[in-house]
Scaffold this motif. Sequence first.
Motif, PDB file in Angstrom:
ATOM      1  N   SER B 210       0.823  -1.221   0.000  1.00 30.79           N
ATOM      2  CA  SER B 210       0.000   0.000   0.000  1.00 30.79           C
ATOM      3  C   SER B 210       0.853   1.265   0.000  1.00 30.79           C
ATOM      4  CB  SER B 210      -0.923   0.047   1.214  1.00 30.79           C
ATOM      5  OG  SER B 210      -1.389  -1.215   1.531  1.00 30.79           O
ATOM      6  N   GLY B 211       1.882   1.276  -0.802  1.00 30.25           N
ATOM      7  CA  GLY B 211       2.698   2.475  -0.939  1.00 30.25           C
ATOM      8  C   GLY B 211       3.679   2.696   0.191  1.00 30.25           C
ATOM      9  N   ILE B 212       3.746   1.765   1.132  1.00 29.13           N
ATOM     10  CA  ILE B 212       4.656   1.941   2.260  1.00 29.13           C
ATOM     11  C   ILE B 212       5.707   0.832   2.239  1.00 29.13           C
ATOM     12  CG2 ILE B 212       4.836   2.006   4.778  1.00 29.13           C
ATOM     13  CD1 ILE B 212       1.892   2.963   4.758  1.00 29.13           C
ATOM     14  N   LEU B 213       6.958   1.240   2.340  1.00 28.43           N
ATOM     15  CA  LEU B 213       8.051   0.274   2.344  1.00 28.43           C
ATOM     16  C   LEU B 213       8.007  -0.534   3.643  1.00 28.43           C
ATOM     17  CD1 LEU B 213      10.568  -0.638   0.802  1.00 28.43           C
ATOM     18  CD2 LEU B 213      11.875   1.002   2.140  1.00 28.43           C
ATOM     19  N   GLN B 214       8.067  -1.864   3.523  1.00 25.63           N
ATOM     20  CA  GLN B 214       7.983  -2.704   4.710  1.00 25.63           C
ATOM     21  C   GLN B 214       9.359  -3.116   5.212  1.00 25.63           C
ATOM     22  OE1 GLN B 214       4.719  -3.636   5.946  1.00 25.63           O
ATOM     23  NE2 GLN B 214       4.257  -1.995   4.515  1.00 25.63           N
ATOM     24  N   GLN B 215      10.221  -3.529   4.291  1.00 26.48           N
ATOM     25  CA  GLN B 215      11.540  -4.008   4.691  1.00 26.48           C
ATOM     26  C   GLN B 215      12.426  -4.102   3.456  1.00 26.48           C
ATOM     27  OE1 GLN B 215      11.459  -7.852   6.573  1.00 26.48           O
ATOM     28  NE2 GLN B 215      13.474  -7.613   7.522  1.00 26.48           N
ATOM     29  N   ASN B 228       7.868  -8.083   9.706  1.00 26.14           N
ATOM     30  CA  ASN B 228       6.473  -8.124  10.164  1.00 26.14           C
ATOM     31  C   ASN B 228       5.724  -9.268   9.489  1.00 26.14           C
ATOM     32  OD1 ASN B 228       5.782  -7.251   7.563  1.00 26.14           O
ATOM     33  ND2 ASN B 228       5.956  -5.100   8.167  1.00 26.14           N
ATOM     34  N   LEU B 229       4.480  -9.416   9.873  1.00 23.19           N
ATOM     35  CA  LEU B 229       3.666 -10.511   9.340  1.00 23.19           C
ATOM     36  C   LEU B 229       3.542 -10.454   7.831  1.00 23.19           C
ATOM     37  CD1 LEU B 229       0.716 -10.659  11.890  1.00 23.19           C
ATOM     38  CD2 LEU B 229       2.220 -12.548  11.248  1.00 23.19           C
ATOM     39  N   PHE B 230       3.451  -9.228   7.294  1.00 19.25           N
ATOM     40  CA  PHE B 230       3.262  -9.117   5.854  1.00 19.25           C
ATOM     41  C   PHE B 230       4.465  -9.671   5.092  1.00 19.25           C
ATOM     42  CE2 PHE B 230       3.589  -7.026   1.777  1.00 19.25           C
ATOM     43  CZ  PHE B 230       2.348  -7.338   1.257  1.00 19.25           C
ATOM     44  N   VAL B 231       5.653  -9.220   5.485  1.00 23.24           N
ATOM     45  CA  VAL B 231       6.856  -9.707   4.806  1.00 23.24           C
ATOM     46  C   VAL B 231       6.985 -11.212   5.010  1.00 23.24           C
ATOM     47  CG1 VAL B 231       9.370  -9.546   4.688  1.00 23.24           C
ATOM     48  CG2 VAL B 231       8.004  -7.489   5.063  1.00 23.24           C
ATOM     49  N   THR B 339      -2.589  -9.821   7.371  1.00 20.11           N
ATOM     50  CA  THR B 339      -2.929 -11.137   6.822  1.00 20.11           C
ATOM     51  C   THR B 339      -4.051 -11.010   5.809  1.00 20.11           C
ATOM     52  OG1 THR B 339      -4.343 -11.524   8.729  1.00 20.11           O
ATOM     53  CG2 THR B 339      -2.146 -12.494   8.787  1.00 20.11           C
ATOM     54  N   ARG B 340      -4.921 -10.031   6.022  1.00 18.71           N
ATOM     55  CA  ARG B 340      -5.976  -9.824   5.019  1.00 18.71           C
ATOM     56  C   ARG B 340      -5.373  -9.375   3.694  1.00 18.71           C
ATOM     57  NH1 ARG B 340      -9.311  -8.740   9.332  1.00 18.71           N
ATOM     58  NH2 ARG B 340      -8.545  -6.612   9.605  1.00 18.71           N
ATOM     59  N   ALA B 341      -4.383  -8.471   3.775  1.00 21.95           N
ATOM     60  CA  ALA B 341      -3.715  -8.024   2.556  1.00 21.95           C
ATOM     61  C   ALA B 341      -3.058  -9.205   1.844  1.00 21.95           C
ATOM     62  CB  ALA B 341      -2.665  -6.964   2.892  1.00 21.95           C
ATOM     63  N   LEU B 342      -2.486 -10.112   2.634  1.00 21.85           N
ATOM     64  CA  LEU B 342      -1.840 -11.288   2.043  1.00 21.85           C
ATOM     65  C   LEU B 342      -2.859 -12.184   1.354  1.00 21.85           C
ATOM     66  CD1 LEU B 342       0.656 -12.219   4.878  1.00 21.85           C
ATOM     67  CD2 LEU B 342       1.238 -11.500   2.561  1.00 21.85           C
ATOM     68  N   ALA B 343      -3.990 -12.399   2.044  1.00 17.58           N
ATOM     69  CA  ALA B 343      -5.009 -13.282   1.479  1.00 17.58           C
ATOM     70  C   ALA B 343      -5.533 -12.693   0.183  1.00 17.58           C
ATOM     71  CB  ALA B 343      -6.146 -13.465   2.476  1.00 17.58           C
ATOM     72  N   GLU B 344      -5.710 -11.374   0.181  1.00 15.52           N
ATOM     73  CA  GLU B 344      -6.199 -10.709  -1.002  1.00 15.52           C
ATOM     74  C   GLU B 344      -5.216 -10.900  -2.155  1.00 15.52           C
ATOM     75  OE1 GLU B 344      -6.992  -6.194  -1.428  1.00 15.52           O
ATOM     76  OE2 GLU B 344      -8.176  -6.973   0.249  1.00 15.52           O
ATOM     77  N   ASP B 345      -3.939 -10.766  -1.833  1.00 14.88           N
ATOM     78  CA  ASP B 345      -2.911 -10.858  -2.857  1.00 14.88           C
ATOM     79  C   ASP B 345      -2.848 -12.242  -3.475  1.00 14.88           C
ATOM     80  OD1 ASP B 345      -0.592 -10.093  -4.378  1.00 14.88           O
ATOM     81  OD2 ASP B 345       0.508 -11.409  -3.026  1.00 14.88           O
ATOM     82  N   SER B 346      -2.910 -13.268  -2.638  1.00 13.94           N
ATOM     83  CA  SER B 346      -2.807 -14.618  -3.187  1.00 13.94           C
ATOM     84  C   SER B 346      -4.123 -15.018  -3.819  1.00 13.94           C
ATOM     85  CB  SER B 346      -2.421 -15.608  -2.097  1.00 13.94           C
ATOM     86  OG  SER B 346      -3.388 -15.583  -1.080  1.00 13.94           O
ATOM     87  N   ASP B 391      -1.242  -7.388  17.179  1.00 14.77           N
ATOM     88  CA  ASP B 391      -1.904  -6.120  16.891  1.00 14.77           C
ATOM     89  C   ASP B 391      -1.138  -5.307  15.857  1.00 14.77           C
ATOM     90  OD1 ASP B 391      -3.929  -6.655  18.700  1.00 14.77           O
ATOM     91  OD2 ASP B 391      -2.659  -5.991  20.372  1.00 14.77           O
ATOM     92  N   SER B 392       0.154  -5.091  16.125  1.00 11.13           N
ATOM     93  CA  SER B 392       0.932  -4.267  15.202  1.00 11.13           C
ATOM     94  C   SER B 392       1.462  -5.090  14.035  1.00 11.13           C
ATOM     95  CB  SER B 392       2.105  -3.631  15.940  1.00 11.13           C
ATOM     96  OG  SER B 392       3.039  -4.631  16.296  1.00 11.13           O
ATOM     97  N   GLY B 393       1.523  -6.403  14.178  1.00 11.20           N
ATOM     98  CA  GLY B 393       2.053  -7.246  13.118  1.00 11.20           C
ATOM     99  C   GLY B 393       3.567  -7.286  13.104  1.00 11.20           C
ATOM    100  N   LEU B 394       4.226  -6.547  14.011  1.00  9.09           N
ATOM    101  CA  LEU B 394       5.686  -6.491  13.985  1.00  9.09           C
ATOM    102  C   LEU B 394       6.301  -7.714  14.658  1.00  9.09           C
ATOM    103  CD1 LEU B 394       6.319  -2.741  14.885  1.00  9.09           C
ATOM    104  CD2 LEU B 394       6.380  -3.846  12.643  1.00  9.09           C
ATOM    105  N   THR B 395       7.486  -8.075  14.187  1.00  5.54           N
ATOM    106  CA  THR B 395       8.233  -9.139  14.837  1.00  5.54           C
ATOM    107  C   THR B 395       8.583  -8.717  16.265  1.00  5.54           C
ATOM    108  OG1 THR B 395       9.196  -9.847  12.767  1.00  5.54           O
ATOM    109  CG2 THR B 395      10.395 -10.424  14.747  1.00  5.54           C
ATOM    110  N   LEU B 396       8.507  -9.686  17.198  1.00  2.00           N
ATOM    111  CA  LEU B 396       8.906  -9.360  18.567  1.00  2.00           C
ATOM    112  C   LEU B 396      10.404  -9.130  18.588  1.00  2.00           C
ATOM    113  CD1 LEU B 396       6.748 -11.750  20.749  1.00  2.00           C
ATOM    114  CD2 LEU B 396       6.232  -9.507  19.782  1.00  2.00           C
ATOM    115  N   LYS B 397      10.750  -7.935  18.996  1.00  3.10           N
ATOM    116  CA  LYS B 397      12.176  -7.577  18.963  1.00  3.10           C
ATOM    117  C   LYS B 397      12.869  -8.090  20.214  1.00  3.10           C
ATOM    118  CE  LYS B 397      13.260  -5.160  15.259  1.00  3.10           C
ATOM    119  NZ  LYS B 397      12.052  -5.289  14.564  1.00  3.10           N
ATOM    120  N   GLY B 398      14.134  -8.408  20.092  1.00  3.43           N
ATOM    121  CA  GLY B 398      14.946  -8.744  21.252  1.00  3.43           C
ATOM    122  C   GLY B 398      14.616 -10.083  21.865  1.00  3.43           C
TER     123      GLY B 398
END
Lengths: 311, 398
Positions: B210-215, B228-231, B339-346, B391-398
């Motif tokens: 969605s126009g935002i760089l993830q990684q 994150n979950l998306f990547v 995950t919804r974005a992923l499902a949509e994509d596939s 909630d945020s979808g981010l990997t647990l850091k540390g």
Amino acid sequence: MSTEAMLASELRDTSHGSGQSGHVVRLGSARGNWFRRVGWRHVVGVIALFFAIFPILFVVSAAFNPQGTLSSSTLIPRDASFANFDTLFSETSFWRWFANSLLISLLSAALSLFISAAAAYAFSRYRFRGRRAGMLFILLVQMFPQFLAIVAIYLIFVEISELYPAIGFNTPWSLILLFLGGALGVNTWLMKGFFDTIPKDLDESAKVDGATHAQIYFGIILPLVTPILAITGLLSFISTMSEFIISSVFLTEDSAKTAAVGLYGLISAQRNANFGVFAAGALIVAIPIVVLFQFLQRYIVGGITAGAVKG
Amino acid sequence: MATVTLDKVNKQYENGYHAVHDLDLEIADGEFLVLVGPSGCGKSTALRMVAGLEDISTGVMKIGDRVVNTLSPRERDIAMVFQSYALYPHMTVAENIGYGLKIRRMDKTEIRRRVERAAEMLELGPMLDRKPKQLSGGQRQRVAMGRAIVREPQVFLMDEPLSNLDAKLRVQMRAEIGQIQHDLNVTTLYVTHDQIEAMTMGDRVAVIKSGILQQVGAPQYLYDNPANLFVAGFIGSPPMNMGMGRIIRHGEGLGLRFGSRTLALTGSVLTDHPSLGQWVDRPVAVGIRSEDMEDAGVLREAAAPDSTLVATVGLTEALGSEIVVHFDLDVPPVENEETRALAEDSGADDTGLRSNGTRFVASFAPRSRVRIGDQIEVVVDVARLHFFDPDSGLTLKG
Ligand SMILES: Nc1ncnc2c1ncn2[C@@H]1O[C@H](COP(=O)(O)OP(=O)(O)OP(=O)(O)O)[C@@H](O)[C@H]1O
Ligand SMILES: [Mg+2]
């Protein structure tokens, strides 16, 4: 295999579709099929041809008939001769008229082609304020035939003739100027539709390759729209060649007349009498149109953009 | 050769649509960077801004040391390969390839020399006099490549150049483009929605959504350490398995309650993820790659019960080198925006939601003899689990 069967299978293969169905067709029904699929087109063609050729034969016959009347004509004149042509060349300024017609038609066709192609390209490729309004405006103006404005045009050209006689009445330039505006609308719309079918990727690709707007327009786009250029050019040439109403208002001096106006003068003067001469002139006027048609025919074949993008 | 730098680049279309948000990207000299993301995420928009075919709304774009924001494409010294190839239909292959040089008024013999060299490289020699419509799809693709190569530009830009080819040709051209880029060592920005292309071709991969760089990172790094979950779900094939779990106290240390089973989080897991302690009794999103699971039946010693999951095999695909096994686990699916974005994509039907669990895909060693309907024990390599904040979808850091 008997010859009949071979013929049947050949017919099956050449006619569309039935070859794919694959089952063997008896000869009788193959013939029936042939007529239903291909044969009827010949019949329609012959009828259309007959319909189209009749007036031509009539004019040709009148042109070579020294009697100079229409009513007495048999299809093949009894004493065919070039008498009408002799009269046309010696007693009228026909060649002068013909040259005027050619000059006006060629120049206004070429110039209007250039202008409307440029306009169409802009309308097709650029997004600017007033684009939609502009297109609608051209279309609206186009809905009224030019001779509706004949009074206004006449008044304008009265002034022009006084101020700048070189482009006033009785000059070819006045007509060219007028016709330039005339067909602009239709041509622009026609061409815009065609330009729209050429993928924008081509423009962008050329842009990235380093081409300027002019290089893209002349080097990439125009070569791809030759069919529509040929058609619009031809149409505007033909319509100018046979234009009568406005020309007859503008051109009153004998030496300035176009062929259409001049020839009309022959039959309007003494009804019926000069029809032979008129027909002779009409035949000659038709020649450049036919030649142009033959020459442009191969351009009027679409599909040149095939292969631009993935196929 | 040059670097390409995008500094907080934004694109807002005239109709107000904000297609690219604050894109920061630095492509090193000679690097092959792949921009990947689902359809409509703004990849082409970003690429076209680099090409100069699209205005930059805000931000700074640099090629080499030059700020190119206001330069036209011809001044940027770039070459672009279009998805549609955009070959000039009225020109021969040779003219197509040489067009950019002719425009620049290059010497005719030099043009011929370069065109012939490119044609040789791309095996187009015998086709130089043909028109594009007399070529096959793969050949057209090569002509489009040739057009870019002869220019010897600072940067190659490619927008899904392989998506019109059939699968086999795509694999072949993938290798060829990679080879050519490597030989010429030209900085390349390559756009695709195909993560396999991204993984196999890129020196580095930038994932955008969605126009935002993830990684951004090397393919293997993204695969092993998704941010994150998306990547995580986008990179890799089959996609990472995901399900909701809960961290609990288990024996001396921690455990992961995953459906009806509990996995002991032993050894390196806790040292790798020290923050897991804060997640006790809270739900976490868990990701497991298919190769990090194994059929307990093929292992030498029996697996401990707190290192396995149980499931019933729904489908098997024997590939020779491995057996891909699909089964449903009794864990809730991860449901959030990513995950919804992923499902949509596939273009997925709701496979994840079907039945009363979540569909998992594992690849077992070929020795495994599992059959459809079998009840199996699946050993999980807990050291390679991925944990995400649901909630945020981010990997647990540390
Ligand atoms: N000219 C435009 N005006 C307004 N919105 C646009 C325009 N061009 C593209 N968009 C929107 O911007 C978004 C990104 O488009 P873009 O073409 O960059 O997607 P993409 O990532 O290349 O997708 P794909 O993989 O399908 O090519 C899309 O949602 C699209 O609808
Ligand atoms: Mg795109």
